[in-house]
Each structure stands twice: as structure tokens, then as C-alpha cells.
Motif scaffolding. Structure first.
Motif, PDB file in Angstrom:
ATOM      1  N   GLY A 115       0.788  -1.215   0.000  1.00  0.00           N
ATOM      2  CA  GLY A 115       0.000   0.000   0.000  1.00  0.00           C
ATOM      3  C   GLY A 115       0.821   1.265   0.000  1.00  0.00           C
ATOM      4  N   GLY A 116       0.237   2.313   0.566  1.00  0.00           N
ATOM      5  CA  GLY A 116       0.720   3.664   0.354  1.00  0.00           C
ATOM      6  C   GLY A 116       1.563   4.295   1.432  1.00  0.00           C
ATOM      7  N   PHE A 117       1.940   3.555   2.489  1.00  0.00           N
ATOM      8  CA  PHE A 117       2.881   4.124   3.448  1.00  0.00           C
ATOM      9  C   PHE A 117       4.295   3.953   2.881  1.00  0.00           C
ATOM     10  CE2 PHE A 117      -0.388   3.171   6.948  1.00  0.00           C
ATOM     11  CZ  PHE A 117      -0.929   4.453   6.849  1.00  0.00           C
ATOM     12  N   ALA A 118       4.516   4.631   1.778  1.00  0.00           N
ATOM     13  CA  ALA A 118       5.755   4.518   1.017  1.00  0.00           C
ATOM     14  C   ALA A 118       5.830   5.711   0.078  1.00  0.00           C
ATOM     15  CB  ALA A 118       5.781   3.208   0.225  1.00  0.00           C
ATOM     16  N   GLU A 119       6.943   5.810  -0.619  1.00  0.00           N
ATOM     17  CA  GLU A 119       7.085   6.889  -1.601  1.00  0.00           C
ATOM     18  C   GLU A 119       6.502   6.494  -2.957  1.00  0.00           C
ATOM     19  OE1 GLU A 119      11.010   9.348  -0.484  1.00  0.00           O
ATOM     20  OE2 GLU A 119      11.401   7.205  -0.861  1.00  0.00           O
ATOM     21  N   TYR A 120       6.557   5.203  -3.277  1.00  0.00           N
ATOM     22  CA  TYR A 120       6.011   4.700  -4.537  1.00  0.00           C
ATOM     23  C   TYR A 120       5.238   3.423  -4.247  1.00  0.00           C
ATOM     24  CZ  TYR A 120       9.311   7.852  -6.866  1.00  0.00           C
ATOM     25  OH  TYR A 120      10.003   8.963  -7.288  1.00  0.00           O
ATOM     26  N   MET A 121       4.261   3.119  -5.087  1.00  0.00           N
ATOM     27  CA  MET A 121       3.566   1.840  -5.007  1.00  0.00           C
ATOM     28  C   MET A 121       3.142   1.417  -6.400  1.00  0.00           C
ATOM     29  SD  MET A 121      -0.095   2.922  -3.194  1.00  0.00           S
ATOM     30  CE  MET A 121      -0.852   1.310  -3.352  1.00  0.00           C
ATOM     31  N   ASP A 122       3.084   0.116  -6.611  1.00  0.00           N
ATOM     32  CA  ASP A 122       2.662  -0.451  -7.890  1.00  0.00           C
ATOM     33  C   ASP A 122       1.232  -0.957  -7.752  1.00  0.00           C
ATOM     34  OD1 ASP A 122       5.186   0.156  -8.734  1.00  0.00           O
ATOM     35  OD2 ASP A 122       5.935  -1.905  -8.673  1.00  0.00           O
ATOM     36  N   VAL A 123       0.406  -0.628  -8.742  1.00  0.00           N
ATOM     37  CA  VAL A 123      -1.037  -0.781  -8.605  1.00  0.00           C
ATOM     38  C   VAL A 123      -1.630  -1.395  -9.868  1.00  0.00           C
ATOM     39  CG1 VAL A 123      -3.187   0.447  -8.071  1.00  0.00           C
ATOM     40  CG2 VAL A 123      -1.013   1.334  -7.193  1.00  0.00           C
ATOM     41  N   PRO A 124      -2.566  -2.352  -9.738  1.00  0.00           N
ATOM     42  CA  PRO A 124      -3.277  -2.848 -10.921  1.00  0.00           C
ATOM     43  C   PRO A 124      -4.046  -1.710 -11.594  1.00  0.00           C
ATOM     44  CG  PRO A 124      -3.625  -4.293  -9.035  1.00  0.00           C
ATOM     45  CD  PRO A 124      -2.965  -3.063  -8.507  1.00  0.00           C
ATOM     46  N   PRO A 125      -4.093  -1.669 -12.903  1.00  0.00           N
ATOM     47  CA  PRO A 125      -4.748  -0.559 -13.605  1.00  0.00           C
ATOM     48  C   PRO A 125      -6.201  -0.342 -13.193  1.00  0.00           C
ATOM     49  CG  PRO A 125      -3.444  -1.847 -15.137  1.00  0.00           C
ATOM     50  CD  PRO A 125      -3.428  -2.594 -13.844  1.00  0.00           C
ATOM     51  N   GLN A 126      -6.933  -1.430 -12.910  1.00  0.00           N
ATOM     52  CA  GLN A 126      -8.348  -1.277 -12.566  1.00  0.00           C
ATOM     53  C   GLN A 126      -8.557  -0.588 -11.227  1.00  0.00           C
ATOM     54  OE1 GLN A 126      -6.673  -4.154 -12.576  1.00  0.00           O
ATOM     55  NE2 GLN A 126      -7.537  -5.706 -11.210  1.00  0.00           N
ATOM     56  N   CYS A 127      -7.469  -0.403 -10.460  1.00  0.00           N
ATOM     57  CA  CYS A 127      -7.568   0.230  -9.147  1.00  0.00           C
ATOM     58  C   CYS A 127      -7.205   1.710  -9.179  1.00  0.00           C
ATOM     59  CB  CYS A 127      -6.664  -0.491  -8.145  1.00  0.00           C
ATOM     60  SG  CYS A 127      -7.159  -2.192  -7.783  1.00  0.00           S
ATOM     61  N   LEU A 128      -7.011   2.276 -10.364  1.00  0.00           N
ATOM     62  CA  LEU A 128      -6.621   3.674 -10.476  1.00  0.00           C
ATOM     63  C   LEU A 128      -7.774   4.503 -11.027  1.00  0.00           C
ATOM     64  CD1 LEU A 128      -2.995   3.277 -11.863  1.00  0.00           C
ATOM     65  CD2 LEU A 128      -3.707   3.754  -9.512  1.00  0.00           C
TER      66      LEU A 128
END
Length: 333
Positions: A115-128
Motif C-alpha cells: 500500500g501507500g505508506f511509502a514513496e512509490y507503489m505499484d497498482v493494478p490498472p483497474q484500481c486507479l
């Protein structure tokens, strides 16, 4: 592109301990998009992971900017919110744009996926989901758990009532409860009452426009009751205060089973009990409109910006009640 870029991420070790790693970013796996995290809000549900530890990087209320796109994802440079259910896109629910009801749900961002407690995260396209240009990131993050979940629950509750919701009580004035109040007012529900044993939280509800409920003893007072605390006494109170034919919105979460009391009062009352999860993509456009009218006010009432490196201290203050809705930001103040 990413070989020289590092990513600092937080890890929950359990018992309230947060550690950090800083590593060079690897290439994005095929089929995923990469975002730079701009805002990640803390959620009450994160407290469970903080106590137990997490196998992935937590943080599920995320606004970011796409830095590497993928097929089906917004193009690089687009601001997005992260829709946390990782849905299949192929089942009956997904084909009807009800991805929160996916029959083959793979998991949740920040729970089973980094998840997002980071500087970058990789995400499936359907989740954007792209963010409209006129909505700031620290308001857009409210579109997820705080406004999105609240709006979906209220819409489901309204479907149980022939004349819609005219009279609402919100029990529990934490971040989601205050979100329910804000959304209810944005939707034009005429009578919005609130109760919380914490007078300061109740004061926030009043500041947002709710009326404090002082009589918790008389039965049959409210057409719809949103129970947002998850505490057993609050659930029992909701059962008593709802009108016959009314609805209880069971939004509060805890480790205790949800129990319907075997009392004469309960046996003799027609009542809908509505449990909802998150929100579907089909409601996103309407949710942006709700945010435009009431989001900035809620942000200014409950939100506090913090830094990723201060996450353990931030959670301590969150648990102690010093912060209502803190969020990490990587933007310069």
C-alpha cells in the motif's frame, strides 16, 4: 528509468512498532502501473495491522501521480486515487461496474498488496481512478473510505425507505462517522443527529452541522441509524432507537460478532439491517460532486498533515486521540 530511484516504505512489525526500508526501485511488473504517493491517510482499521504486524506495506487511502503507466491505466502524470479492492473485472458484479462486490476478489491494496505508506507503489490498472483537476489531493483522499464508503451506505439505506432518508442518527463520531455526517448534509438529508461519548468528537459533529442527540433512552426515534463505532453498547443503542420500518447501517467494525438481541423489542420491530463495503466505480462521479460541496470543510475540521518518517509517532497520537484523521504527505508545506 527506475534504476537510480529509491523507495522508502514503512513496515508494521507488530505491537505498534514501525520500521523503514529504503531500496532501489525494481522494474514495474508487467500489468501494473507505478504511482508516486502524494497523500496516504491513516485509517482506524490500520490499527489492527499496527498491533498484529503486516506482511505487506500498509496504507490504503492513497492519492498519487502515475509515473509509469500500463495497459488500461491512466497515462503518466495523471493524479489518481487508489480503489482498494483488487477485482477480477470479469464476473457479473464487475461487468455491472460493481467492483466492490467482485465474486473473485483477490484482496485489498494495503492489506494483501503493498500500500501507500511509502514513496512509490505499484497498482493494478483497474484500481486507479483519475482525480478531477479542481479537487486538491488532501481533499481527494476523502473520496475513498471517508466519503465513498459513507455515500454508498447512505444510498443503500435510502433504498429501504419509500421517501428516502429524512431523519438520520450517526452513532460514533470518528473519521467515518464524521464522513457520514458530511455526506448526509451534502445529500440534503433534512435532519442529521449525532452522538459520541467523547464530547470533543461530538463537538466536531456539531461543527460540521449535525445536531447532538441527547436522549438515548426513548425508543423509535430515528428513521435511519448509522452505527459507526462497532462497539456492542452502540449496536444495542441503535437497535432501540431505530423506528419500526427503519434501517440500521452497520458500518462499525470490531472483532466482536454482530448480534441481534433476542428481546421482545427486537422481535416486534420491522427493521432493515444494511451492511455495505466500500463503494462501486459507478458512484465515483457523484462522489466527486459531494466532495466539491463539503470535502474541504471536512478536511479543515479533522485532517492533520504529517510525514512518512514520523509514522510511528503519528499512530501513537492517532491512538491517543490527538489526531482525528492524520495523513502522510510527501509534498513540501
Amino acid at each position: 528509468m527506475t534504476e537510480a530511484i529509491t523507495n522508502t516504505s514503512a513496515h508494521f512489525q507488530g505491537s505498534g512498532v514501525v520500521s523503514f526500508t529504503t531500496e532501489q526501485l525494481r522494474d514495474v511488473r508487467p500489468g501494473l502501473a507505478r504511482i508516486r504517493v502524494d497523500v496516504c491517510a491513516l485509517c482506524g482499521s490500520d490499527k489492527r495491522l499496527l498491533a498484529s504486524g503486516a506482511a505487506v506495506v500498509p496504507g490504503h487511502e492513497v492519492v498519487g501521480t502515475v509515473v509509469e503507466s500500463a495497459p488500461g491505466a491512466p497515462e503518466a502524470g495523471t493524479r489518481v486515487v487508489v480503489f482498494i479492492p483488487v477485482s477480477c473485472g470479469e464476473c457479473k458484479a464487475c461487468l455491472e461496474h460493481q467492483n466492490n462486490r467482485c465474486y473473485n476478489l483477490e484482496g485489498l491494496m494495503g492489506w494483501q498488496f503493498d500500500g501507500g505508506f511509502a514513496e512509490y507503489m505499484d497498482v493494478p490498472p483497474q484500481c486507479l481512478i483519475p482525480v478531477p483537476d479542481d479537487i486538491p489531493s488532501d481533499v481527494a483522499v476523502l473520496a475513498l473510505d471517508t466519503f465513498g464508503t459513507a455515500a454508498h451506505a447512505l444510498r443503500l439505506g435510502a433504498r429501504t425507505q419509500p421517501v428516502g432518508i429524512q431523519n438520520l442518527l450517526v452513532i460514533g463520531c470518528g473519521p467515518l462517522g464524521l464522513g457520514v455526517i458530511s455526506v448526509a448534509l451534502a445529500m440534503g438529508i433534512p435532519s442529521v443527529h449525532a452522538w459520541d461519548p467523547n464530547e470533543s468528537r461530538l463537538g466536531l459533529a456539531q461543527k460540521l452541522g449535525a445536531t447532538a442527540a441527547r436522549d438515548l433512552e426513548s425508543i423509535n426515534q430515528y428513521q435511519v441509524v448509522a452505527e459507526v463505532s462497532g462497539a456492542e453498547p452502540a449496536r444495542a443503542t441503535a437497535q432501540n432507537l431505530v423506528e419500526p420500518g427503519g434501517a440500521i447501517l452497520a458500518l462499525g467494525e470490531s472483532n466482536d460478532p454482530y448480534v441481534m438481541p433476542a428481546t421482545p423489542r427486537w422481535r416486534r420491530t420491522d427493521c432493515f439491517t444494511v451492511r455495505s463495503f466500500y463503494f462501486p466505480p459507478s458512484e465515483v462521479a457523484d462522489n466527486w460532486d459531494l466532495l466539491r460541496s463539503h470535502g474541504a470543510r471536512l478536511r479543515d475540521t479533522i485532517m492533520t498533515p504529517t510525514r512518512l518518517g514520523d509514522l510511528e509517532e503519528t499512530f501513537t497520537r492517532f491512538l491517543d486521540g490527538d489526531f482525528v484523521k492524520p495523513y502522510i504527505t510527501h509534498e513540501e508545506n
